[in-house]
Write an enzyme that holds these catalytic residues in place. Structure first.
Site, mmCIF file in Angstrom:
data_model
loop_
_atom_site.group_PDB
_atom_site.id
_atom_site.type_symbol
_atom_site.label_atom_id
_atom_site.label_comp_id
_atom_site.label_asym_id
_atom_site.label_seq_id
_atom_site.Cartn_x
_atom_site.Cartn_y
_atom_site.Cartn_z
ATOM 1 C CE LYS A 277 -4.034 -1.680 2.618
ATOM 2 N NZ LYS A 277 -4.898 -1.443 1.590
ATOM 3 N NE ARG A 351 -11.122 -9.515 -2.314
ATOM 4 C CZ ARG A 351 -11.514 -8.523 -3.416
ATOM 5 N NH1 ARG A 351 -11.607 -8.920 -4.623
ATOM 6 N NH2 ARG A 351 -11.172 -7.223 -2.968
HETATM 7 N N1 BES Z 1 -8.329 -3.729 4.180
HETATM 8 C C1 BES Z 1 -8.283 -3.026 2.802
HETATM 9 C C2 BES Z 1 -9.721 -2.321 2.581
HETATM 10 C C3 BES Z 1 -9.854 -1.042 3.163
HETATM 11 C C4 BES Z 1 -9.529 0.190 2.572
HETATM 12 C C5 BES Z 1 -10.532 -0.875 4.397
HETATM 13 C C6 BES Z 1 -9.469 1.122 3.108
HETATM 14 C C7 BES Z 1 -10.570 0.427 4.767
HETATM 15 C C8 BES Z 1 -10.202 1.422 4.339
HETATM 16 C C9 BES Z 1 -8.514 -4.325 1.930
HETATM 17 O O1 BES Z 1 -7.568 -5.569 2.291
HETATM 18 C C10 BES Z 1 -7.801 -3.950 0.640
HETATM 19 O O2 BES Z 1 -6.712 -3.529 0.940
HETATM 20 N N2 BES Z 1 -8.801 -4.014 -0.298
HETATM 21 C C11 BES Z 1 -8.159 -3.319 -1.760
HETATM 22 C C12 BES Z 1 -8.668 -4.357 -2.604
HETATM 23 C C13 BES Z 1 -8.113 -4.227 -4.044
HETATM 24 C C14 BES Z 1 -6.694 -4.566 -4.099
HETATM 25 C C15 BES Z 1 -8.997 -5.035 -5.008
HETATM 26 C C16 BES Z 1 -8.691 -2.248 -1.802
HETATM 27 O O3 BES Z 1 -9.864 -1.864 -1.579
HETATM 28 O O4 BES Z 1 -8.008 -1.189 -2.490
HETATM 29 MN MN MN Z 2 -5.672 -5.281 1.750
#
Ligand code: BES
Ligand code: MN
Ligand code: ZN
Length: 495
Positions: A277, A351
């Site tokens: 990230k 997921r």
């Molecule tokens: N934990 C995150 C989702 C999230 C993002 C929660 C911001 C709270 C605030 C999740 O694991 C994630 O990183 N999801 C990605 C999915 C994508 C790579 C398809 C996302 O939402 O960017």
């Molecule tokens: Mn994630």
């Protein structure tokens, strides 16, 4: 915080702060009229002078009124009688407790439920308890000098007529809900270096120790290996912390009664893994275990209430870290269900742990399964910080959850789970890929989970936008514990 409800006359009560309402235009509520009478018309006088006009959520603090036993009287503007919407009712409650908490009063007595303030007396009582608990909650246990605890220790709801059984019941249940929320918030606010999967497992075991009705079991990585949880284990590969699969079995009804299973995402820190990230606000990824924390808080509340039903909590928990051992984009793993997954983005890890936990949940022969997860950033874009996203393969369950969310004011919004979205998950090399692209990101995440939940009634709650606040008010909200406990309470009533 102690909560109680009793019948009584306002002028005779002794307490740190007595709260009575004034309607728009300066009309006194019944309790305020009784105070006015003994206090030589002090209230009517100050209203005539223009010091209080009853506009919603305004307050005026009075000291030592003649003939009144209590030290302080707080006048609260209730707006136009009979015309209050939910938001204004909540504004009134927040302003009330804000004003009470600005005084050194240790106990407060509120006359708010008698005259149809807001939706109905049960709703107002519930929201008053939630608001009071919210305002005294502190998250400073890790400061070397924690701030002073709130002075307010007890809240009494006073009624002119005899309080109904429904009101008394609501009070007890909502008080238990606030304690569950406090557990959820405390765990969620802890940093990733303290709240590890091992720490969450210890908390779950402690909950089992504290409540005879809860039995906690913790599976280790070698157990998960044997169960074939290749998807879950792929997420923890880059971490030095061992993953855990926690189950809490609450037995409040006949053993043969099928349980409601709550599955909570427990990523104690989400760096994104090799699909790292960006740095800004990454600290908030300590909140990626809010689903797990809400399962623990809900189970504690359910056990305290002694609800007559069976509930199982399932918590897959691990870290998502990059390292030489970490899963790489393009890696293909086999889930417990036997379906293979091409991991195109290691940041879509929620997921991957949930799918194996959902397959595992079949062993409890569930009546219903609800998973709770901070699953997608796309959900925050779609619904903001007001509603949680909800998906279900069963319309009746969807309706019940929406109704419970409205009752508890912990609201959800249903999004489609149509098969038309499924092809976005097609992979050239495996049964599916773990991402579906930017478009409809919340929906494709839910569609991925749907491939593992075909054998039972299921709903998915995406709480990415509602589990915590950011910025100056950064902190966990305790949501969706109010929604989940309300749903479970309703399920006992339906039987
Ligand atoms: N934990 C995150 C989702 C999230 C993002 C929660 C911001 C709270 C605030 C999740 O694991 C994630 O990183 N999801 C990605 C999915 C994508 C790579 C398809 C996302 O939402 O960017
Ligand atoms: Mn994630
Ligand atoms: Zn995540």
């Amino acid at each position: 915080m102690e909560f109680s409800i009793k019948q009584g006359s306002p002028e005779k009560l002794k307490c740190g702060c007595l709260v009575v309402g004034v309607f728009d235009g300066g009309k006194l509520s019944k309790a305020a009229q009784m105070i006015d009478k003994v206090a030589q018309h002090a209230l009517s006088d100050l209203i005539a002078r223009g010091d209080m006009d009853g506009k919603a959520a305004t307050t005026l603090l009075l000291h030592k009124l003649p003939g009144v036993a209590t030290e302080r009287v707080l006048l609260v503007g209730l707006g136009k009688a009979g015309e209050l919407d939910n938001k204004t009712s909540l504004d009134i409650l927040r302003a009330t407790f804000c004003a009470v908490n600005a005084t050194p009063a240790k106990d407060a007595t509120l006359y708010l439920t008698d005259e149809g303030v807001g939706k109905d007396a049960v709703w107002i009582l519930k929201q008053a308890v939630l608001t009071a608990a919210e305002q005294v909650f502190r998250a400073d246990s890790l400061k070397s000098k924690p701030a002073k605890a709130a002075a307010l220790k007890s809240v009494t709801f006073a009624t002119l007529d005899k309080p109904t059984a429904a009101l008394k019941n609501t009070l007890e249940q909502t008080a238990a809900t606030t304690r569950g929320m406090a557990l959820t918030k405390t765990l969620a606010n802890l940093p990733g270096n303290i709240c590890t999967p091992t720490y969450l497992a210890a908390q779950a075991l402690a909950l089992g120790k504290a409540h005879k009705s809860i039995k906690t079991t913790v599976l280790e990585e070698k157990d998960m290996q044997k169960l074939g949880m290749g998807s879950f284990l792929s997420v923890t590969r880059g971490s030095e912390q061992p993953a855990k699969l926690i189950t809490l079995e609450y037995c409040g009804a006949d053993k043969k009664q099928k349980p409601i299973v709550l599955v909570g995402k427990g990523i104690t820190f989400d760096t994104g893994g090799i699909s790292l990230k960006p740095g800004a606000d990454m600290d908030e990824m300590k909140y990626d275990m809010c689903g797990a924390a809400s399962v623990l808080g809900t189970l504690q509340a359910v056990a305290e209430m002694g609800l007559k039903l069976n509930v199982v909590g399932v918590i897959p928990t691990c870290e998502n870290m990059p390292s030489g051992k970490a899963t790489k984009p393009g890696d293909i793993v086999t889930s417990m269900s036997g379906q293979t997954i091409e991991i195109l983005n290691t940041d879509a890890e929620g997921r991957l742990i949930l799918c194996d936990a959902l397959t595992y949940s079949k062993k409890f022969n569930p009546d219903t399964v609800v998973d709770i997860a901070t699953l997608t950033g796309a959900c925050v874009i779609a619904l903001g910080h007001v509603a949680s996203g909800m998906f279900s393969n069963d319309d009746k369950l969807a309706k019940e959850l929406i109704a419970a969310g409205d009752q508890a004011h912990d609201r959800i919004w249903q999004l489609p789970l149509w098969d038309d979205y499924q092809p976005l998950l097609d992979s050239n090399f495996a049964d599916m890929q773990n991402i579906g692209g930017r478009a409809g990101g919340t929906i494709t995440a839910a569609c991925f989970l749907a491939r593992f939940t075909k054998d039972y009634r299921w709903a998915h709650l995406d709480i990415a936008g509602t589990a915590n606040l950011s910025g100056k008010n950064k902190g966990a909200t305790g949501r969706p514990v109010p929604l989940l406990t309300q749903y479970l309470i309703n399920r006992t009533a339906a039987k």
